[in-house]
Design a protein around this motif. Structure first.
Motif, PDB file in Angstrom:
ATOM      1  N   PHE A 111      10.171  63.197 -14.265  1.00 30.17           N
ATOM      2  CA  PHE A 111       9.785  62.751 -12.928  1.00 30.17           C
ATOM      3  C   PHE A 111      10.382  63.688 -11.892  1.00 30.17           C
ATOM      4  CE2 PHE A 111       9.888  58.956 -15.551  1.00 30.17           C
ATOM      5  CZ  PHE A 111       8.666  58.381 -15.265  1.00 30.17           C
ATOM      6  N   ASP A 113      11.320  54.770   3.984  1.00 29.08           N
ATOM      7  CA  ASP A 113      10.789  56.120   3.832  1.00 29.08           C
ATOM      8  C   ASP A 113       9.796  56.543   4.893  1.00 29.08           C
ATOM      9  OD1 ASP A 113      12.237  56.804   1.646  1.00 29.08           O
ATOM     10  OD2 ASP A 113      10.674  56.364   0.203  1.00 29.08           O
ATOM     11  N   VAL A 125      15.080  63.252 -14.357  1.00 28.87           N
ATOM     12  CA  VAL A 125      14.542  62.995 -13.032  1.00 28.87           C
ATOM     13  C   VAL A 125      15.137  64.022 -12.079  1.00 28.87           C
ATOM     14  CG1 VAL A 125      14.302  61.318 -11.170  1.00 28.87           C
ATOM     15  CG2 VAL A 125      14.407  60.530 -13.545  1.00 28.87           C
ATOM     16  N   PHE A 176      10.652  58.122  -1.541  1.00 28.23           N
ATOM     17  CA  PHE A 176      11.497  57.430  -2.515  1.00 28.23           C
ATOM     18  C   PHE A 176      10.958  56.065  -2.903  1.00 28.23           C
ATOM     19  CE2 PHE A 176      15.674  59.780  -1.368  1.00 28.23           C
ATOM     20  CZ  PHE A 176      15.307  60.822  -2.188  1.00 28.23           C
ATOM     21  N   VAL A 228      11.000  63.386  -7.901  1.00 27.14           N
ATOM     22  CA  VAL A 228      10.956  62.441  -6.791  1.00 27.14           C
ATOM     23  C   VAL A 228      11.213  63.210  -5.501  1.00 27.14           C
ATOM     24  CG1 VAL A 228      11.969  60.341  -5.821  1.00 27.14           C
ATOM     25  CG2 VAL A 228      11.782  60.594  -8.303  1.00 27.14           C
ATOM     26  N   HIS A 263       7.527  53.463  -8.954  1.00 27.05           N
ATOM     27  CA  HIS A 263       6.818  53.868 -10.168  1.00 27.05           C
ATOM     28  C   HIS A 263       7.812  54.109 -11.307  1.00 27.05           C
ATOM     29  CE1 HIS A 263       3.810  55.737 -12.709  1.00 27.05           C
ATOM     30  NE2 HIS A 263       4.598  56.785 -12.835  1.00 27.05           N
ATOM     31  N   LEU A 264       8.902  54.789 -11.009  1.00 27.96           N
ATOM     32  CA  LEU A 264       9.921  55.097 -12.019  1.00 27.96           C
ATOM     33  C   LEU A 264      10.556  53.816 -12.565  1.00 27.96           C
ATOM     34  CD1 LEU A 264      11.587  57.275 -13.487  1.00 27.96           C
ATOM     35  CD2 LEU A 264      13.082  57.337 -11.507  1.00 27.96           C
ATOM     36  N   PHE A 269      15.366  65.052  -8.094  1.00 21.03           N
ATOM     37  CA  PHE A 269      15.160  64.636  -6.709  1.00 21.03           C
ATOM     38  C   PHE A 269      15.117  65.893  -5.859  1.00 21.03           C
ATOM     39  CE2 PHE A 269      16.929  60.993  -8.797  1.00 21.03           C
ATOM     40  CZ  PHE A 269      16.290  59.914  -8.211  1.00 21.03           C
ATOM     41  N   GLN A 307       7.971  54.724  -2.891  1.00 22.26           N
ATOM     42  CA  GLN A 307       6.776  54.809  -3.729  1.00 22.26           C
ATOM     43  C   GLN A 307       7.108  55.378  -5.108  1.00 22.26           C
ATOM     44  OE1 GLN A 307       3.822  57.282  -1.908  1.00 22.26           O
ATOM     45  NE2 GLN A 307       2.619  57.477  -3.760  1.00 22.26           N
ATOM     46  N   GLU A 308       7.826  56.487  -5.146  1.00 25.78           N
ATOM     47  CA  GLU A 308       8.078  57.155  -6.419  1.00 25.78           C
ATOM     48  C   GLU A 308       9.118  56.434  -7.268  1.00 25.78           C
ATOM     49  OE1 GLU A 308       8.573  61.364  -5.945  1.00 25.78           O
ATOM     50  OE2 GLU A 308       6.679  61.536  -4.898  1.00 25.78           O
ATOM     51  N   LEU A 309      10.166  55.903  -6.626  1.00 20.13           N
ATOM     52  CA  LEU A 309      11.155  55.147  -7.386  1.00 20.13           C
ATOM     53  C   LEU A 309      10.559  53.838  -7.894  1.00 20.13           C
ATOM     54  CD1 LEU A 309      14.494  55.698  -5.438  1.00 20.13           C
ATOM     55  CD2 LEU A 309      13.781  56.684  -7.613  1.00 20.13           C
TER      56      LEU A 309
END
Length: 165
Positions: A88, A119, A29, A95, A90, A101-102, A31, A97-99
């Motif tokens: 991923f 966010d 991942v 964060f 990110v 999903h993760l 960031f 939204q993407e975290l």
């Protein structure tokens, strides 16, 4: 990974075969943050001794030729996204939204872990601040920053960056 025994061991200490095996065995991942936002954050934290954002950017551009600080060095030179296949990426400001999903992909509870993320406020604040501070810069500084971060802008999802223009 079996040979990884000390927390201080860095990837470059392994041979290519070991590195490839390790990278295949982990979920990777990355960031990332818009380069202009990274500069603004560094400036706001007082990490530069410049009185204005424009003079800080000038210091950054001058130091880029010799020994750039990790705080503003291009991400591509630090994280090597062209060589390491990250599972991923990110983006700062997305964060929640993407975290979400993760975490969902990892089979972990999403809602209870992400309640404190704000966010949308952070993204709006940085958008406004980036516009204000970007307008402080000369045309030459804008062009030099775009050139300095051109690999980041091409390799990573920063299409709405002021530096992309």
């Amino acid at each position: 990974y079996p040979r990884l025994q000390a927390l201080e061991t860095q990837l470059r200490e392994f041979n290519l075969t070991e590195i490839e095996a390790m990278l295949r065995s982990y979920t990777k991942v990355l960031f990332v943050r818009d380069p202009l936002h990274r500069l603004i954050s560094t400036f706001m934290q007082g990490m530069g001794s410049s009185p204005s954002f424009s003079s800080f950017v000038q210091d950054v551009l001058e130091s880029a030729q010799h020994n750039a600080s990790l705080a503003w060095k291009p991400l591509v030179s630090l994280c090597h996204p062209c060589f390491i296949h990250y599972d991923f990426i990110v983006v700062f400001g997305f964060f929640r939204q993407e975290l979400g999903h993760l975490l969902q992909r990892a089979g972990l509870p999403v809602d209870s872990l992400l309640l404190d993320f704000t966010d949308s406020y952070v993204r709006w604040t940085y958008s406004w601040l980036a516009e204000q501070m970007f307008n402080e810069l000369s045309l030459q500084q804008k062009q030099q920053l775009s050139q300095y971060y051109h690999q980041d802008l091409a390799a990573l999802p920063f299409s709405s960056s002021f530096l992309s223009d």
